[in-house]
Design a protein around this motif. Sequence first.
Motif, PDB file in Angstrom:
ATOM      1  N   UNK A   1       0.847  -1.187   0.000  1.00 64.42           N
ATOM      2  CA  UNK A   1       0.000   0.000   0.000  1.00 64.42           C
ATOM      3  C   UNK A   1       0.880   1.234   0.000  1.00 64.42           C
ATOM      4  N   UNK A   2       0.529   2.208  -0.844  1.00 67.23           N
ATOM      5  CA  UNK A   2       1.308   3.444  -0.944  1.00 67.23           C
ATOM      6  C   UNK A   2       0.413   4.627  -0.588  1.00 67.23           C
ATOM      7  N   UNK A   3       0.781   5.362   0.444  1.00 63.57           N
ATOM      8  CA  UNK A   3       0.063   6.570   0.861  1.00 63.57           C
ATOM      9  C   UNK A   3       0.746   7.755   0.198  1.00 63.57           C
ATOM     10  N   UNK A   4       0.018   8.485  -0.627  1.00 59.83           N
ATOM     11  CA  UNK A   4       0.636   9.499  -1.479  1.00 59.83           C
ATOM     12  C   UNK A   4      -0.326  10.622  -1.817  1.00 59.83           C
ATOM     13  N   UNK A   5       0.215  11.760  -2.186  1.00 62.07           N
ATOM     14  CA  UNK A   5      -0.583  12.865  -2.718  1.00 62.07           C
ATOM     15  C   UNK A   5      -0.743  12.741  -4.226  1.00 62.07           C
ATOM     16  N   UNK A   6      -0.010  11.805  -4.831  1.00 65.25           N
ATOM     17  CA  UNK A   6      -0.034  11.654  -6.287  1.00 65.25           C
ATOM     18  C   UNK A   6      -0.203  10.182  -6.678  1.00 65.25           C
ATOM     19  N   UNK A   7      -1.356   9.589  -6.375  1.00 70.78           N
ATOM     20  CA  UNK A   7      -1.571   8.175  -6.721  1.00 70.78           C
ATOM     21  C   UNK A   7      -1.518   7.918  -8.222  1.00 70.78           C
ATOM     22  N   UNK A   8      -1.944   8.903  -9.024  1.00 72.05           N
ATOM     23  CA  UNK A   8      -1.916   8.721 -10.482  1.00 72.05           C
ATOM     24  C   UNK A   8      -0.489   8.581 -10.983  1.00 72.05           C
ATOM     25  N   UNK A   9       0.419   9.320 -10.375  1.00 68.95           N
ATOM     26  CA  UNK A   9       1.834   9.233 -10.740  1.00 68.95           C
ATOM     27  C   UNK A   9       2.364   7.827 -10.458  1.00 68.95           C
ATOM     28  N   UNK A  10       2.012   7.285  -9.298  1.00 69.16           N
ATOM     29  CA  UNK A  10       2.466   5.944  -8.929  1.00 69.16           C
ATOM     30  C   UNK A  10       1.839   4.884  -9.829  1.00 69.16           C
ATOM     31  N   UNK A  11       0.544   5.019 -10.088  1.00 71.11           N
ATOM     32  CA  UNK A  11      -0.150   4.044 -10.923  1.00 71.11           C
ATOM     33  C   UNK A  11       0.409   4.024 -12.337  1.00 71.11           C
ATOM     34  N   UNK A  12       0.778   5.198 -12.840  1.00 68.10           N
ATOM     35  CA  UNK A  12       1.302   5.274 -14.207  1.00 68.10           C
ATOM     36  C   UNK A  12       2.547   4.411 -14.368  1.00 68.10           C
ATOM     37  N   UNK A  13       3.378   4.374 -13.340  1.00 69.07           N
ATOM     38  CA  UNK A  13       4.615   3.584 -13.397  1.00 69.07           C
ATOM     39  C   UNK A  13       4.347   2.117 -13.089  1.00 69.07           C
ATOM     40  N   UNK A  14       3.542   1.877 -12.061  1.00 64.11           N
ATOM     41  CA  UNK A  14       3.349   0.511 -11.571  1.00 64.11           C
ATOM     42  C   UNK A  14       2.339  -0.289 -12.374  1.00 64.11           C
TER      43      UNK A  14
END
Length: 250
Positions: A4-17
Amino acid sequence: MRIDIITLFPEMCEAVLSESIIGRARRAGALDICCHQLRDFALDKHRRVDDSTYGGGMGMLMMAEPIALCYESICEQTDTKPHFIYLSPKGKTLTQKKLKELSSYDNICLLCGHYEGVDQRVLDRYVDEEISIGDYVLTGGELPALVLTDSLARLQPGVLSDDECFELESHYDGLLEYPQYTKPQTWRGEEIPEVLFSGHHENIRKWRREQSIVETAKKRPDMIAAADLNSEERQLAEKIITEQSDNNPR
């Protein structure tokens, strides 16, 4: 494994992962990665998750309560307490040894910091450890979280085609990887080492082991002291380090 990743930019993380090997592993069910928007746990209508620091100083600080609420929500979803990591330049440096240790957990939660950092109280109460990917400072914790997630995910069963894909790589056993070659056998007048097309598997294994030691001694001599070497291998490594030192006096 669930991450689980707690972030202000989930879209940024999803784009890579969602791409390449990690994306395929997620779609195949070998990995469960969930990105959580911290602002969904904000306390006001403006979805603010930061405020000024007590005692003065530049910049804003991430508040404790939204982080606590998000982590507690993840605990409820997973019915467990994930190993909680804060990506911080103050943390211990990420290594392959640490990744092998983390790979034993079923659930890991990553907190991506921003601004001037995070209220110390939530770190003291919930965070199990702080990890850094290097001695430098980034604008946020998303890139370190992605680096950790990618490097950790590839150690999980079913992510790579075979365990040998990572067990023979640099750092896994304390040494750098040996040189590798592909076709053609001759490229611009340069031949690949003859042993590699000899068909003698034991000689190839010995060559690769020796070359790993040579590569490590030349490029990362600091790793040699902790490497698992026999007396003959250590003599080889120390000889190379000494020769390099003699050829490059300060």
